[in-house]
Motif scaffolding. Structure first.
Motif, PDB file in Angstrom:
ATOM      1  N   PRO A 147       0.828  -1.210   0.000  1.00 60.77           N
ATOM      2  CA  PRO A 147       0.000   0.000   0.000  1.00 60.77           C
ATOM      3  C   PRO A 147       0.861   1.258   0.000  1.00 60.77           C
ATOM      4  CG  PRO A 147       0.014  -0.985   2.178  1.00 60.77           C
ATOM      5  CD  PRO A 147       0.776  -1.920   1.298  1.00 60.77           C
ATOM      6  N   TYR A 148       0.410   2.266  -0.745  1.00 61.83           N
ATOM      7  CA  TYR A 148       1.201   3.486  -0.964  1.00 61.83           C
ATOM      8  C   TYR A 148       0.295   4.692  -0.752  1.00 61.83           C
ATOM      9  CZ  TYR A 148       4.002   6.946  -3.560  1.00 61.83           C
ATOM     10  OH  TYR A 148       4.717   8.059  -3.941  1.00 61.83           O
ATOM     11  N   SER A 149       0.835   5.722  -0.075  1.00 64.26           N
ATOM     12  CA  SER A 149       0.084   6.946   0.196  1.00 64.26           C
ATOM     13  C   SER A 149       0.444   8.028  -0.817  1.00 64.26           C
ATOM     14  CB  SER A 149       0.383   7.463   1.605  1.00 64.26           C
ATOM     15  OG  SER A 149      -0.119   8.777   1.773  1.00 64.26           O
TER      16      SER A 149
ATOM     17  N   ALA B 291       3.590  10.410  -0.447  1.00 64.73           N
ATOM     18  CA  ALA B 291       4.551   9.796  -1.370  1.00 64.73           C
ATOM     19  C   ALA B 291       5.434   8.791  -0.630  1.00 64.73           C
ATOM     20  CB  ALA B 291       5.396  10.870  -2.057  1.00 64.73           C
ATOM     21  N   ASP B 292       4.796   7.914   0.123  1.00 62.29           N
ATOM     22  CA  ASP B 292       5.527   6.953   0.945  1.00 62.29           C
ATOM     23  C   ASP B 292       4.674   5.693   1.091  1.00 62.29           C
ATOM     24  OD1 ASP B 292       7.506   5.883   2.482  1.00 62.29           O
ATOM     25  OD2 ASP B 292       7.262   7.258   4.186  1.00 62.29           O
ATOM     26  N   ARG B 293       5.347   4.584   1.378  1.00 62.47           N
ATOM     27  CA  ARG B 293       4.662   3.321   1.593  1.00 62.47           C
ATOM     28  C   ARG B 293       4.128   3.235   3.026  1.00 62.47           C
ATOM     29  NH1 ARG B 293       7.383  -1.425  -1.756  1.00 62.47           N
ATOM     30  NH2 ARG B 293       8.190  -0.261  -3.541  1.00 62.47           N
ATOM     31  N   TYR B 294       2.961   2.572   3.172  1.00 66.12           N
ATOM     32  CA  TYR B 294       2.435   2.321   4.517  1.00 66.12           C
ATOM     33  C   TYR B 294       3.300   1.298   5.255  1.00 66.12           C
ATOM     34  CZ  TYR B 294      -1.987   4.869   3.950  1.00 66.12           C
ATOM     35  OH  TYR B 294      -2.937   5.844   3.793  1.00 66.12           O
TER      36      TYR B 294
ATOM     37  N   GLY C 244       6.221  -6.209   6.348  1.00 67.84           N
ATOM     38  CA  GLY C 244       5.441  -5.355   7.234  1.00 67.84           C
ATOM     39  C   GLY C 244       5.032  -6.084   8.498  1.00 67.84           C
ATOM     40  N   LEU C 245       4.678  -7.359   8.359  1.00 69.21           N
ATOM     41  CA  LEU C 245       4.297  -8.160   9.515  1.00 69.21           C
ATOM     42  C   LEU C 245       5.490  -8.382  10.439  1.00 69.21           C
ATOM     43  CD1 LEU C 245       1.692  -9.521  10.474  1.00 69.21           C
ATOM     44  CD2 LEU C 245       2.480 -11.621   9.378  1.00 69.21           C
TER      45      LEU C 245
ATOM     46  N   GLY D 147       4.696   6.829  12.223  1.00 71.87           N
ATOM     47  CA  GLY D 147       4.172   7.643  11.135  1.00 71.87           C
ATOM     48  C   GLY D 147       4.958   7.414   9.854  1.00 71.87           C
ATOM     49  N   PHE D 148       4.528   8.068   8.781  1.00 74.82           N
ATOM     50  CA  PHE D 148       5.356   8.075   7.572  1.00 74.82           C
ATOM     51  C   PHE D 148       6.704   8.731   7.912  1.00 74.82           C
ATOM     52  CE2 PHE D 148       1.049   7.900   5.655  1.00 74.82           C
ATOM     53  CZ  PHE D 148       1.227   6.736   4.919  1.00 74.82           C
TER      54      PHE D 148
END
Length: 611
Positions: free
Chosen positions: A13-15, A19-22, A29-30, A163-164
Motif C-alpha cells: 500500500p502506498y500513500s 509519497a511513501d509506503r504504509y 510489514g508483519l 508515522g510516515f
C-alpha cells in the motif's frame, strides 16, 4: 471521505499524500510490526498478569500494528484482562483497505473483519471501538497528531512511533508533537520505532526518554528502543484524572439505584473485579424511569457539532456494542436505524454533513413513512429501539453483582474508610469504600450537589400493533417519537410519546397527556396516526426522568478531597439509552485511570462539579 490508498504491483500500500509506503513489501510489514514494536516494547512479556495494558500509537495507518498486538494478546495465556490500544490518525483509510492489507494472513484476517464492522463514521474527534467482547478497546483519535495527543486522557504503558518517514511527514515526529505525547506517558513507559533519524533521537532525549539503537528488522539495519525516565519529576497533566486520587484496588462497592444508570455502572465495576451490591427502594430492578416498554437510542447531529452531538455519537456507538453483547436482536432490541424528521422552525437550521452517522433521508425512506418527498428528514443509521428493562436485567446478571430491593436509603455517612448507607430509622443497609449514587432526582437530596437537578415527568402511549397496518419499518423521531415495531411480553407493539413536564415528580397516568401524545403523533406521522386510530385503546406508562441545568449527564466524583470514594451517575434526561452506557464506562475509567473514550474537554463537561 476515506483516505485514498494506491496498491503497488508487489501488493504494497502506498500513500499519494505523503509519497511513501504504509509498510514494507509483502511479509516484511508483519515482521516489522512484531520485531520493531512488540519486541521493542518488551511485549508480550511486559504485560503478563496485568489487569490492564495500554498501547499508544502515532499513525494508525492500515491498522497492522494494532492487529498484530491484538493477535499477540489473544495468544498469550498470561495476557492482561483488558487491552487498550490508543492511536492517532489524521487521514483514516477505508475498511476495505484495512482488509486488503492483511489478505492472506489467516491469523489476522478474522480480527480485521471484526474491526472493519466498526471502522466507519470516523469524523474528526475521538472514537472508541469495542472489540473481542469488550476486552479489547481501540480508541481512534482522528485529527492532527499534536492536537489529538493533547486532547487524550491516557497513560500509556507502551508507545509505538510509526508515522510516515520524518522526511515525508515531519510534523508527527517533531519536538512539539513528542512533548504532547509525553503527557500520556508514565515513568517506565517503553517506546519503539523503526527510525533512527537524528532529529527524532534528539527530540526524545529532550522529552525525557533514554534511548538506544538496536539491530533493525530488514530492510532496516537499525531501530530505536527507549524508556521514559526523565531526570525531573513528571507531573500529572490529565485534568480529568488529576484530582480523583490514586486508582483503587477493586474490593467492595455499592451502587444506589437499580435503573439503567445504576446497572451500567455496576457492570463496569464488576468487570474490573469489584464485588458490587446494588440497592434500590423498589422491589425489582428498572422500577422507575427505566421501566418504559421501549425507548430509542440515536445519535444527534447539528451543523455546529455541539457537545450534545459529539456525546450522542459516542453514546450510540457504545450502546450498540453492548446491546450486541448482552441482548437478542429482534426480541430485546433492533439496530434498525432511526428517521429523524425536522418540523417547523427546524427546517431552517441546516444539516450536518452526510456520512456514516447521518445523511438526508432518501425518497424510498420518506415513502415508507408516508411523508411528502420534500419533507426535511435525516437518516441515522446507528440508532434503534431497545427494551430498557431487559437491558437492565442483562447488565445485573454479572456474577460479581448482587441485588437488594426494598432498601430505601435516607442518608450516607463516612465511617472509617467506608461509606454507610442508612434507612430512615438509622439502620445501616450496606457499607463499602466505594459508593456510586445513581438514584435519579434523589441524588440531589442525598448528596447536596452543587449542580441543581430537575425532575421531568414523561408519559408514553403504546398498544398492540395491528397486523394489517402499513407502518414505517423503523422508528421516526422529531417532536416526540414513534416506535412501530417494538416487542412486548404480549407480542408486537407500537410506542409513541413522550410528554415532557418539567418540575413534576409524579408518575400517575393522565388522560390529557395520552391525548397529547396521540395528537403529536398525528403531526409527526399523519398516516400512521390514522391507521392506529381505529384500533384498541392505547395503554399508558409514566415515569420521572432527571436532568441537569445544562442537559448533560453527571458522571464522576462528588468531592474527591472532602468525600473520597463517593461518586455520582445521573441526569440522563430523555437520552438515557444513548448516554448511560457511555457515561458509566467513562466514570469507571476515570476511577481506574484508564484511557477515556472521550477527549478531556468532553469528560470535563460531564463532571458533577462543573459550574
Amino acid at each position: 471521505m476515506a483516505e485514498p490508498v494506491e496498491w503497488l504491483a508487489d501488493g504494497t500500500p502506498y500513500s499519494p499524500r505523503f509519497a511513501d509506503r504504509y509498510r514494507s513489501e509483502a511479509g516484511a510489514g508483519l515482521h516489522q510490526a512484531r520485531g520493531v514494536f512488540l519486541q521493542g516494547c518488551g511485549l508480550p512479556g511486559a504485560w503478563a498478569h496485568q489487569p490492564v495494558w495500554t498501547v499508544l500509537e502515532t499513525g494508525f495507518g492500515l491498522g497492522l500494528n494494532f492487529l498484530v498486538t491484538w493477535a499477540a494478546w489473544r495468544a498469550d495465556p498470561a495476557r492482561p484482562q483488558q487491552l487498550h490500544f490508543v492511536s492517532v490518525e489524521a487521514f483514516p483509510a477505508s475498511a476495505d483497505d484495512l482488509l486488503r492489507n492483511v489478505a492472506g494472513q489467516a491469523e489476522l484476517l478474522p480480527l480485521a473483519q471484526e474491526l472493519a464492522e466498526q471502522y466507519w463514521g470516523l469524523r474528526p474527534g475521538v472514537h472508541r471501538l469495542r472489540l473481542d467482547a469488550g476486552r479489547v478497546q481501540l480508541t481512534l483519535a482522528i485529527g492532527d497528531a499534536r492536537a489529538m495527543l493533547r486532547a487524550l486522557v491516557c497513560t500509556a504503558d507502551a508507545v509505538y512511533l510509526d508515522g510516515f518517514s520524518p522526511a515525508r511527514n515531519p510534523d508527527i515526529w517533531d519536538l512539539p508533537t513528542l512533548k504532547a505525547l509525553v503527557r500520556c506517558c508514565r515513568r517506565g513507559t517503553q517506546l519503539a520505532t523503526w527510525t533512527i533519524a537524528r532529529s527524532v533521537r534528539d527530540a526524545l532525549t529532550q522529552c525525557g526518554f533514554r534511548h538506544e539503537r538496536v539491530a533493525g528488522v530488514p530492510p532496516k539495519r537499525d531501530r530505536l528502543q527507549a524508556v521514559y525516565n526523565p531526570p525531573w519529576t513528571p507531573k500529572r497533566r490529565d485534568p480529568a484524572l488529576q484530582d480523583t486520587g490514586p486508582a483503587p484496588t477493586p474490593s467492595r462497592a455499592v451502587v444506589l439505584g437499580g435503573g439503567l444508570a445504576g446497572a451500567t455502572v455496576a457492570l463496569q465495576l464488576a468487570r474490573r473485579g469489584w464485588q458490587v451490591q446494588v440497592l434500590d427502594a423498589a422491589p425489582h430492578p428498572a422500577a422507575g424511569a427505566s421501566g418504559l416498554p421501549a425507548g430509542l437510542f440515536t445519535p444527534n447531529d447539528s451543523v455546529d457539532d455541539t457537545v450534545l452531538s459529539q456525546l450522542s455519537r459516542s453514546g450510540a456507538r457504545c450502546t450498540l456494542a453492548l446491546l450486541r453483547q448482552l441482548l437478542v436482536e429482534g426480541e430485546d432490541y433492533a439496530a434498525c436505524g432511526v428517521l429523524a424528521r425536522q418540523l417547523g422552525e427546524e427546517r431552517a437550521a441546516g444539516s450536518a454533513p452526510a456520512d456514516g452517522w447521518s445523511r438526508p433521508a432518501d425518497a424510498q425512506q420518506l415513502q415508507a413513512a408516508a411523508l411528502p418527498l420534500d419533507s426535511a428528514a435525516r437518516w441515522h443509521g446507528m440508532g434503534g429501539w431497545v427494551r430498557p428493562a431487559r437491558l437492565v436485567a442483562a447488565l445485573l446478571r454479572h456474577p460479581g453483582i448482587t441485588w437488594r430491593g426494598n432498601a430505601a436509603v435516607a442518608t450516607l455517612a463516612a465511617i472509617d474508610n467506608d461509606w454507610a448507607l442508612r434507612d430512615a430509622q438509622g439502620a445501616t443497609l450496606a457499607s463499602a469504600p466505594l459508593v456510586v449514587v445513581a438514584a435519579g432526582i434523589a441524588c440531589q437530596k442525598l448528596l447536596g450537589l452543587g449542580m441543581p437537578l430537575q425532575a421531568i415527568r414523561g408519559q408514553l402511549s403504546f398498544g398492540p400493533r395491528p397486523p394489517q397496518a402499513l407502518l414505517p419499518p423503523w422508528p421516526v423521531n422529531g417532536h416526540g417519537h414513534f416506535i412501530p415495531h417494538a416487542q412486548h411480553d404480549g407480542g408486537p407493539i407500537w410506542v409513541t410519546g413522550a410528554s415532557f413536564v418539567r418540575d413534576d415528580a409524579a408518575d400517575d397516568i393522565r388522560p390529557a397527556e395520552q391525548g397529547f401524545n396521540l395528537q403529536r403523533l398525528g403531526q409527526l406521522l399523519p398516516d400512521a396516526a390514522r391507521q392506529l386510530k381505529g384500533g384498541p385503546a392505547p395503554q399508558a406508562w409514566a415515569g420521572v426522568r432527571c436532568a441537569s441545568r445544562d442537559r448533560l449527564p453527571l458522571a464522576g466524583p462528588v468531592d474527591p478531597i472532602e468525600r473520597p470514594g463517593l461518586w455520582v451517575h445521573t441526569a440522563m434526561g430523555a437520552r438515557g439509552l444513548t448516554f448511560a452506557l457511555l457515561t458509566a464506562e467513562l466514570l469507571v475509567a476515570r476511577l481506574h485511570h484508564e484511557p477515556l473514550s472521550l477527549p478531556w474537554r468532553l469528560a470535563a463537561a460531564l463532571d458533577p462539579r462543573r459550574g
